[in-house]
Design an enzyme around this catalytic site. Structure first.
Site, PDB file in Angstrom:
ATOM      1  N   ARG A 168       0.827  -1.227   0.000  1.00  0.00           N
ATOM      2  CA  ARG A 168       0.000   0.000   0.000  1.00  0.00           C
ATOM      3  C   ARG A 168       0.852   1.264   0.000  1.00  0.00           C
ATOM      4  NH1 ARG A 168      -3.913  -3.074  -1.800  1.00  0.00           N
ATOM      5  NH2 ARG A 168      -4.481  -4.688  -0.332  1.00  0.00           N
ATOM      6  N   GLU A 291      -5.874 -12.152   8.524  1.00  0.00           N
ATOM      7  CA  GLU A 291      -5.564 -12.258   7.100  1.00  0.00           C
ATOM      8  C   GLU A 291      -4.444 -13.263   6.820  1.00  0.00           C
ATOM      9  OE1 GLU A 291      -7.073  -8.000   5.400  1.00  0.00           O
ATOM     10  OE2 GLU A 291      -4.957  -8.093   5.866  1.00  0.00           O
ATOM     11  N   ARG A 335     -18.435  -8.539   9.663  1.00  0.00           N
ATOM     12  CA  ARG A 335     -17.011  -8.242   9.868  1.00  0.00           C
ATOM     13  C   ARG A 335     -16.817  -7.068  10.836  1.00  0.00           C
ATOM     14  NH1 ARG A 335     -12.679  -6.640   5.091  1.00  0.00           N
ATOM     15  NH2 ARG A 335     -11.222  -5.546   6.436  1.00  0.00           N
ATOM     16  N   ASP A 364     -12.006  -1.013   7.731  1.00  0.00           N
ATOM     17  CA  ASP A 364     -10.654  -0.926   7.190  1.00  0.00           C
ATOM     18  C   ASP A 364     -10.375   0.397   6.472  1.00  0.00           C
ATOM     19  OD1 ASP A 364      -8.131  -1.625   6.471  1.00  0.00           O
ATOM     20  OD2 ASP A 364      -8.693  -3.081   4.938  1.00  0.00           O
ATOM     21  N   GLU A 386      -4.982   3.510  15.221  1.00  0.00           N
ATOM     22  CA  GLU A 386      -4.143   3.361  14.030  1.00  0.00           C
ATOM     23  C   GLU A 386      -4.855   4.083  12.890  1.00  0.00           C
ATOM     24  OE1 GLU A 386      -2.804  -0.682  13.041  1.00  0.00           O
ATOM     25  OE2 GLU A 386      -3.062  -0.262  10.919  1.00  0.00           O
ATOM     26  N   GLU A 392      -4.526   4.268   0.899  1.00  0.00           N
ATOM     27  CA  GLU A 392      -4.944   3.016   0.272  1.00  0.00           C
ATOM     28  C   GLU A 392      -6.349   3.118  -0.325  1.00  0.00           C
ATOM     29  OE1 GLU A 392      -4.900  -0.408   2.866  1.00  0.00           O
ATOM     30  OE2 GLU A 392      -5.913  -1.672   1.400  1.00  0.00           O
ATOM     31  N   HIS A 520     -16.325  -0.003   1.177  1.00  0.00           N
ATOM     32  CA  HIS A 520     -15.640  -1.162   0.584  1.00  0.00           C
ATOM     33  C   HIS A 520     -16.221  -1.634  -0.746  1.00  0.00           C
ATOM     34  CE1 HIS A 520     -12.335  -3.771   0.855  1.00  0.00           C
ATOM     35  NE2 HIS A 520     -12.223  -3.731   2.165  1.00  0.00           N
TER      36      HIS A 520
HETATM   37  O1  GCW Z   1      -6.200  -2.581   4.719  1.00  0.00           O
HETATM   38  C1  GCW Z   1      -5.761  -3.880   4.669  1.00  0.00           C
HETATM   39  C2  GCW Z   1      -4.781  -3.854   3.563  1.00  0.00           C
HETATM   40  C3  GCW Z   1      -3.660  -4.836   3.731  1.00  0.00           C
HETATM   41  C4  GCW Z   1      -3.071  -4.655   5.120  1.00  0.00           C
HETATM   42  C5  GCW Z   1      -4.154  -4.934   6.147  1.00  0.00           C
HETATM   43  C6  GCW Z   1      -3.686  -4.696   7.565  1.00  0.00           C
HETATM   44  C7  GCW Z   1      -0.806  -4.847   5.846  1.00  0.00           C
HETATM   45  O2  GCW Z   1      -5.442  -4.024   2.363  1.00  0.00           O
HETATM   46  O3  GCW Z   1      -2.721  -4.578   2.738  1.00  0.00           O
HETATM   47  O4  GCW Z   1      -1.955  -5.459   5.349  1.00  0.00           O
HETATM   48  O5  GCW Z   1      -5.233  -4.078   5.935  1.00  0.00           O
HETATM   49  O6  GCW Z   1      -3.929  -3.606   8.072  1.00  0.00           O
HETATM   50  O7  GCW Z   1      -3.101  -5.573   8.163  1.00  0.00           O
END
Ligand code: GCW
Length: 701
Positions: A168, A291, A335, A364, A386, A392, A520
């Site tokens: 990213r 993930e 989620r 996210d 965070e 991104e 999203h």
């Molecule tokens: O936002 C998502 C991203 C991933 C990222 C993940 C995270 C580093 O698409 O690329 O991985 O979150 O925050 O862990």
């Protein structure tokens, strides 16, 4: 202003590649403060940096050299030092510096002298940078300033991989030249530390949270040590992301179970090794069971078991564990609810040197999300926000989107967890409860590009993060104002329109991408363009746009009320009730919390469908207006940066139109209603867009 005049002024402005960021120290007609000499009677690497910075800046502001002295005399002096300095003590009352701590500073006039002081040398450096910021911005008033930072740890998180790529990242490759370290030190390392110190950032996690275990091997630790040494005088501590399975992958153990004695010992030895090399190492950041990353749950242990094992290994050195709450799995559960579900039951079980790092919203880093309900729900565990500085989901480094309003929106959100005024800012700055640790993190947007961040205006997002980490009640307006003054010019003919553009840019982005709480619906993988139709048969539902927008002929939106996933229940009252009620839910989050028919009326009396159309259109029109604003300002900007911004605004205008056409034409297949006739008609064809976007983005996860 005539074109001819503009052309003349532009041609006298020297090309700038943006590498000097907001630290250009442009020559000033009126400096606003005069002194005969700088008085400093102590030495330390950090004070050396502070004095050098004063020297560089003054020379650049005035063209003249400044002289230094160890003692104050009748001449007007700028006295710089800590509580140990004789010169400082001679001027300030006893106790004047008490309470400033390591990082706080005092800037005050005493007679004809000005004193910049702190308890320790790090605070002096921050004081000097603050003073220079005010001078460079033309905002110095001479008033006494006493500041201490809102957060003890103000961290950048780099998602930099050891192969030089950045997850990213949109500004070139990684700044860290791993293959050349530790012997060859790029001059950018020091420039990076200086830029961070100038806005108060005091920690950096060097590597991606999707961590390559190799970072913990001896050769890499030697490289990290070399970086830490460059950063140290600037007060920038190094942290590392660690891979939970490292004891297995690089340690040769059969497993990484956090309760296994050998595993625990492995981490203890590893921390000992790290601290022997880097005595001020800050700690570790962990993405576990998220993930596809390994974690304690692989061994039927909890996040607390995993975090505590690392915390115990770090404790002797006062290091901390930053454990991420970004967890979700492809279950039936919404989620947006999952992190809360996993972490709230563990509250109270973490060691006192563990912090939980929570993304600002529950999904996210979307253009707009409500704050994560974990803020305020973890009452006994220190939590930190965070943010994502790298864009991104907000147009990469192609689009001008100033993120301070987004950061500010989260920080000021009142969770009500400890009654009225329990804002996310105050929940994370250690105001409430007996928690001592406080920190904030931003995922960095820096890279190897000459201008560090790709887009000249993306620099403002790095700057804004640092300034808010220092003082979380600064307004976006203040931040934009001082950033523009330092990065471009004080001239109001430039300042006012550009400030307006920056301050509206995030809402503009929301409008052309995802208004009313949509989220999203991005193209897969790159997360740049729209792909609301995106679908991979058999793929993870929670990675599909339809999972989030749920559009069909009946309506659109995610029902998170008690009739749906009931995510609203994770919020404190009265928010839970407000969010659950479509009549009271803020309209900008309507489709986040509700599924409504296309005809659902909004406050202005128009239907949701009509409003969606107007919003998307407004987004596009506003970007076009930004182009006009920018083109008129050509005379105030050097040609290089002018052209960079101009061409990116063109891209942004084109891509905003793609967003609008893609979303409206796609949603129209369900709403079956016309786009209000006064609005510009789509210029793309839906099927073409589908083909083009899938070709660019590969159509695969
Ligand atoms: O936002 C998502 C991203 C991933 C990222 C993940 C995270 C580093 O698409 O690329 O991985 O979150 O925050 O862990």
């Amino acid at each position: 202003m005539s074109f001819f005049f503009c052309f003349l002024c532009a041609s006298t402005l020297i090309a700038e590649d943006g590498s000097r960021l907001w630290l250009r120290y442009a020559p000033l007609e009126r400096v606003g403060y005069r002194f005969e000499r700088v008085v400093a009677d102590e030495t330390s690497p950090t004070l050396g940096v502070a004095l050098r910075e004063l020297h560089t800046a003054w020379k650049s502001f005035t063209g003249g050299e400044i002289s230094f002295s160890g003692v104050t005399d009748a001449n007007t002096a700028l006295v710089v030092g800590t509580g140990k300095s004789k010169a400082v003590n001679a001027l300030l009352p006893r106790k004047a510096l008490n309470g400033l701590g390591r990082d706080g500073f005092l800037i005050t006039s005493v007679g004809s002298h000005l004193v910049i002081a702190s308890e320790g040398d790090q605070g002096v450096l921050y004081g000097v940078f603050h003073f220079l910021r005010l001078i460079a911005s033309g905002l110095w008033t001479g008033e006494t300033i006493r500041e201490t930072p809102a957060y003890e740890r103000r961290l950048l998180n780099h998602w930099d991989n050891l192969d030089g790529s950045i997850e990213r990242g949109y500004a070139g490759g990684s700044l860290w030249q791993w293959s050349q370290l530790p012997d060859t030190l790029s001059p950018r390392y020091e420039a990076y530390a200086r830029a961070n110190a100038s806005v108060g950032i005091n920690g950096t996690v060097l590597n991606n949270v999707n961590a390559n275990p190799q970072i913990l091997t001896r050769p890499y630790l030697e490289k990290v040590k070399a970086l830490a040494e460059v950063f140290r005088p600037y007060g920038l501590q190094v942290y590392l992301s660690v891979n939970f399975s490292a004891p297995q992958t690089i340690g040769g153990l059969p497993e990484a179970d956090p309760l296994n004695k050998d595993v625990r010992q492995w981490w203890q030895k590893k921390m000992k090794e790290i601290y022997a090399l880097i005595p001020d190492f800050g700690g570790v950041l962990v993405k576990a069971n998220s993930e596809g990353q390994s974690g304690p749950q692989d061994y039927a242990r909890t996040h607390a078991d995993g975090a505590n094992m690392l915390a115990d290994a770090l404790k002797p050195y006062r290091g901390i564990v930053i454990w991420r709450a970004f967890v979700y799995s492809p279950t039936q559960e919404d989620r947006a609810k999952q992190a809360y579900g996993e972490f709230v039951p563990l509250d109270g079980q973490f060691r006192d040197n563990v912090m939980i790092q929570i993304k600002n919203g529950p999904i996210d880093f979307q253009p707009r999300e409500p704050f994560s309900p974990l803020f305020g729900a973890l009452r006994q565990t220190p939590t930190m926000v965070e943010f994502q500085i790298t864009q991104e989901y907000l147009g990469h480094s192609k689009q001008l989107v100033f993120l301070a309003p987004l950061f500010e929106e989260t920080l000021r959100s009142d969770t009500r967890a400890w009654g009225e005024g329990s804002t996310v800012a105050r929940l994370t700055d250690a105001t409430f409860g007996s928690r001592r640790l406080s920190a904030i993190a931003g995922v960095a947007n820096t890279g190897s590009d000459a201008n560090w961040c790709g887009h000249p205006f993306a620099q403002a997002n790095w700057y804004a993060f640092g300034r808010l980490a220092w003082k979380h009640d600064l307004t976006s307006e203040q931040i934009a104002d001082e950033w523009i003054r330092q990065t471009f010019t004080h001239n109001e003919a430039f300042l006012d329109p550009v400030k307006d553009l920056m301050l509206t840019s995030r809402e503009t982005c929301v409008n052309y991408m995802m208004p009313y709480g949509l989220h999203h619906i991005f193209a897969f993988r790159q997360h740049y363009g729209p792909e609301p139709w995106g679908d991979i048969p058999g793929g993870r539902a929670d990675w599909m746009p339809w999972y989030y927008h749920k559009a069909d002929t009946g309506g659109i939106g995610f029902d998170r009320t008690p009739t749906g996933s009931n995510a609203v229940a994770q919020y404190h009252e009265p928010l839970a009730g407000i969010y659950a009620d479509p009549a009271r839910c803020p309209e900008n989050l309507l489709l986040w919390f509700h599924r409504v028919p296309w005809t659902h009326p909004l406050a202005n009396g128009l239907s949701l469908w009509e409003n969606l159309c107007y919003r998307y259109d407004e987004g596009v029109q506003t970007v076009r207006a930004y182009q006009k604003v920018w083109d008129r300002l050509e005379g105030f900007v050097d040609p290089e940066r002018f052209l960079q911004v101009q061409s990116r605004l063109r891209t942004q205008a084109r891509d905003a139109l793609v967003w609008k056409d893609a979303c409206l034409l796609y949603f129209q297949t369900f709403s079956r209603r016309p786009i209000p006739y006064e609005l510009e008609r789509p210029v793309h064809d839906l099927e073409d867009l589908k083909r083009q976007i899938s070709a660019v983005h590969g159509g695969r996860l």
